[in-house]
Enzyme design. Structure first.
Site, PDB file in Angstrom:
ATOM      1  N   GLU A 272       4.317  14.019  -4.238  1.00  0.00           N
ATOM      2  CA  GLU A 272       5.037  13.049  -5.076  1.00  0.00           C
ATOM      3  C   GLU A 272       5.582  13.771  -6.303  1.00  0.00           C
ATOM      4  O   GLU A 272       4.926  14.645  -6.868  1.00  0.00           O
ATOM      5  CB  GLU A 272       4.071  11.946  -5.495  1.00  0.00           C
ATOM      6  N   LYS A 331       8.136   3.862  -2.353  1.00  0.00           N
ATOM      7  CA  LYS A 331       6.767   3.473  -2.665  1.00  0.00           C
ATOM      8  C   LYS A 331       6.693   1.960  -2.823  1.00  0.00           C
ATOM      9  O   LYS A 331       7.422   1.357  -3.614  1.00  0.00           O
ATOM     10  CB  LYS A 331       6.300   4.178  -3.939  1.00  0.00           C
ATOM     11  N   CYS A 381       0.373   8.404  -3.282  1.00  0.00           N
ATOM     12  CA  CYS A 381      -0.549   8.387  -4.415  1.00  0.00           C
ATOM     13  C   CYS A 381      -1.364   7.091  -4.467  1.00  0.00           C
ATOM     14  O   CYS A 381      -2.257   6.874  -3.679  1.00  0.00           O
ATOM     15  CB  CYS A 381       0.233   8.632  -5.704  1.00  0.00           C
TER      16      CYS A 381
END
Length: 523
Positions: A272, A331, A381
């Site tokens: 990321e 995301k 994440c």
């Protein structure tokens, strides 16, 4: 008063002990022992009555506060103490409910059987509300090194939490019965002993079905690139070009390493924020990325920032050496107070760091991307803490998973190790290998049984290469895990409502018994 203080102290010790079940400590039995102490704090002791509901509420809060304060200091690593303490206190408020109903159930002969349902219900609420909840503190993450982790493929984190609390409450009940035989029946100790053992045996047995070759549909050679960042702290994002250059350079070194070993990588994963320079708006960034991709001769999943008609996105983009940019994963589960700021005007009154929070927009996809003909599940994440991130990807055909992450903001704190534990549990849950690619560490290769076969250190440039299995299985947790969690939490809610009804009925009965006495006194 002394006994009341002892109960609160015991609850605090319970929270502190439970903390040591989480990584990087990873002592899974500490979580069970901690919950056992909490349950003991909520029980009648000997001839003494159990705690009042108010004392139970306080004990639940103290337990959670003593757990979350040492667990979450990474939150305030570069934004100060206030956000860390505020988040810890807010999360601990949920455990007031745990303490209240733990106290009510402690007055029942077999309340220890019902308590795990209540704990799961409260944990589900904390993991869901508000702003998407905070799943980071689930008890299950601390069981990754113990036998209960093997239950992940059956019921996911919710079932693991339930099993851990059942073992703990049964264990504590058995000990309390032995210490006060005249007040408690031995049958209670017998049932408690059985229920303390059964989940552990079930976990060990479930492990026999973890990481079996029956569902292997092939293998793939993967590589994870950890380019590192120039400096620690929030300011590293101001050095976006340097971070991109680091990952480009490390990918060229990976390509040379592969050629020297006469190995071809099928998939390469960047972390990321590896390129916070938008390659769709910056030709130089795009050329640098494509140069690295062409050198390594494999599709590369690049963590970057993009912008579309909806707004800013935290995006993982597939770059192919032949076709260029391909599939994207926007995301979907964004971190509140970090990637987006709820109630920005309100919270700005309390901290100047509010305006450092982003304004990213969530994606709507299933988390699966195509990389050179392979379907890969992506949880970026913070997303790895959410059950549906990888479950949706597997249902969409993902045969291998990746967790691209950026932990540089959190320095040398425990955050990266806590997150790695989640990826390990997700591997067992989905029966998939997981490739963790981090900007600054820890990057890791996780096998489908949750074991880590390779990992980097924090703040070092490195790359990992390994051959991993592709799986076509769909576990019970992937298919029905959400339903299992709803059932456990729903039953917990029913138990709480029944407890309140029982208390109300008991209060009404006492009033009825007292009325004739009151009437005679008035006459």
């Amino acid at each position: 008063m002394v006994i009341a203080c002892l109960r609160v102290v015991l609850a605090g010790l319970a929270g502190g002990l439970t903390y040591f079940s989480f990584e990087p400590h990873g002592h899974s039995f500490a979580g069970i022992a901690g919950i056992a102490l909490l349950w003991a704090a909520l029980q009648p002791w000997g001839k003494a009555s159990g705690p009042s509901v108010k004392l139970g509420a306080l004990s639940g809060f103290v337990y959670a506060l003593c757990l979350y304060l040492p667990l979450l200091p990474w939150v305030g690593e570069f934004v100060g103490v206030l956000p860390w303490v505020a988040l810890s206190v807010f999360c601990a408020l949920y455990s007031i409910v745990t303490g209240i109903f733990g106290t009510l159930l402690g007055r029942m002969k077999y309340g220890f059987i019902a308590f795990p349902f209540v704990y799961v219900a409260v944990e589900y609420a904390l993991s869901s509300f508000p702003f998407g909840g905070f799943s980071w503190v689930r008890l299950a993450w601390g069981q990754i090194n113990g036998p209960l982790a093997n239950l992940a493929w059956i019921g996911g984190p919710a079932l693991i939490t339930f099993a851990a609390v059942l073992v703990a409450s049964a264990l504590a009940t058995g000990v309390l019965v032995l210490l006060s035989r005249s007040q408690r029946p031995l049958s209670q100790a017998l049932i408690a002993s059985v229920l303390a053992i059964v989940p552990l045996v079930a976990g060990a047995a479930a492990g026999l079905n973890v990481n079996r070759d029956a569902h292997t549909a092939g293998d793939v050679t993967v590589a994870a690139v950890q380019g590192n960042v120039p400096r620690l702290g929030l300011d590293f994002n101001a050095q976006r070009r340097a971070v991109l250059d680091n990952h480009v350079q490390r990918t060229h070194e990976l390509a040379a390493d592969l050629r020297s070993q006469n190995i071809h990588a099928d998939l390469v994963f960047w972390p990321e924020n590896a390129s916070d320079v938008n390659p769709f708006r910056d030709d130089q960034a795009r050329d640098l990325i494509m140069g690295a991709v062409e050198d390594v001769q494999a599709p590369v999943l690049v963590g970057t920032l993009t912008k579309d008609n909806v707004g800013d996105r935290n995006t993982a983009v597939v770059f192919d050496p032949v076709d260029g940019a391909g599939d994207k994963h926007h995301k979907k589960y964004l971190q509140p107070f970090g990637e987006w700021m709820p109630m920005r005007d309100f919270f700005r009154r309390f901290s100047p760091f509010v305006d450092q929070a982003g304004d990213f927009k969530p994606g709507t996809g299933n988390g699966a991307v195509n990389m050179g003909g392979y379907v890969v599940g992506v949880a970026t994440c913070y997303e790895v803490a959410f059950d549906m991130a990888y479950r949706d990807a597997v249902m969409a055909g993902a045969q291998i998973l990746t967790t691209p992450t950026n932990n540089a903001t959190f320095g040398f704190t425990d955050m990266t190790y806590q997150q790695l534990a989640m990826s390990r549990l997700r591997a067992i849950e989905t029966d998939r290998a997981v490739v963790v690619a981090a900007t600054s560490g820890v990057s890791a290769i996780v096998q489908p049984d949750g074991s880590v076969s390779q990992h980097t250190e924090i703040f070092e440039p490195a790359h990992l290469i390994e051959q991993l299995p592709l799986r076509d299985s769909v576990t019970i947790a992937v298919r029905y895990g959400q339903i299992i969690q709803w059932l456990l939490a729903g039953f917990g809610l029913v138990i709480m409502l029944a407890s309140l009804f029982r208390v109300r009925r008991g209060y009404a009965s006492r009033l009825t018994d007292e009325q004739p006495v009151l009437h005679r006194t008035q006459q």
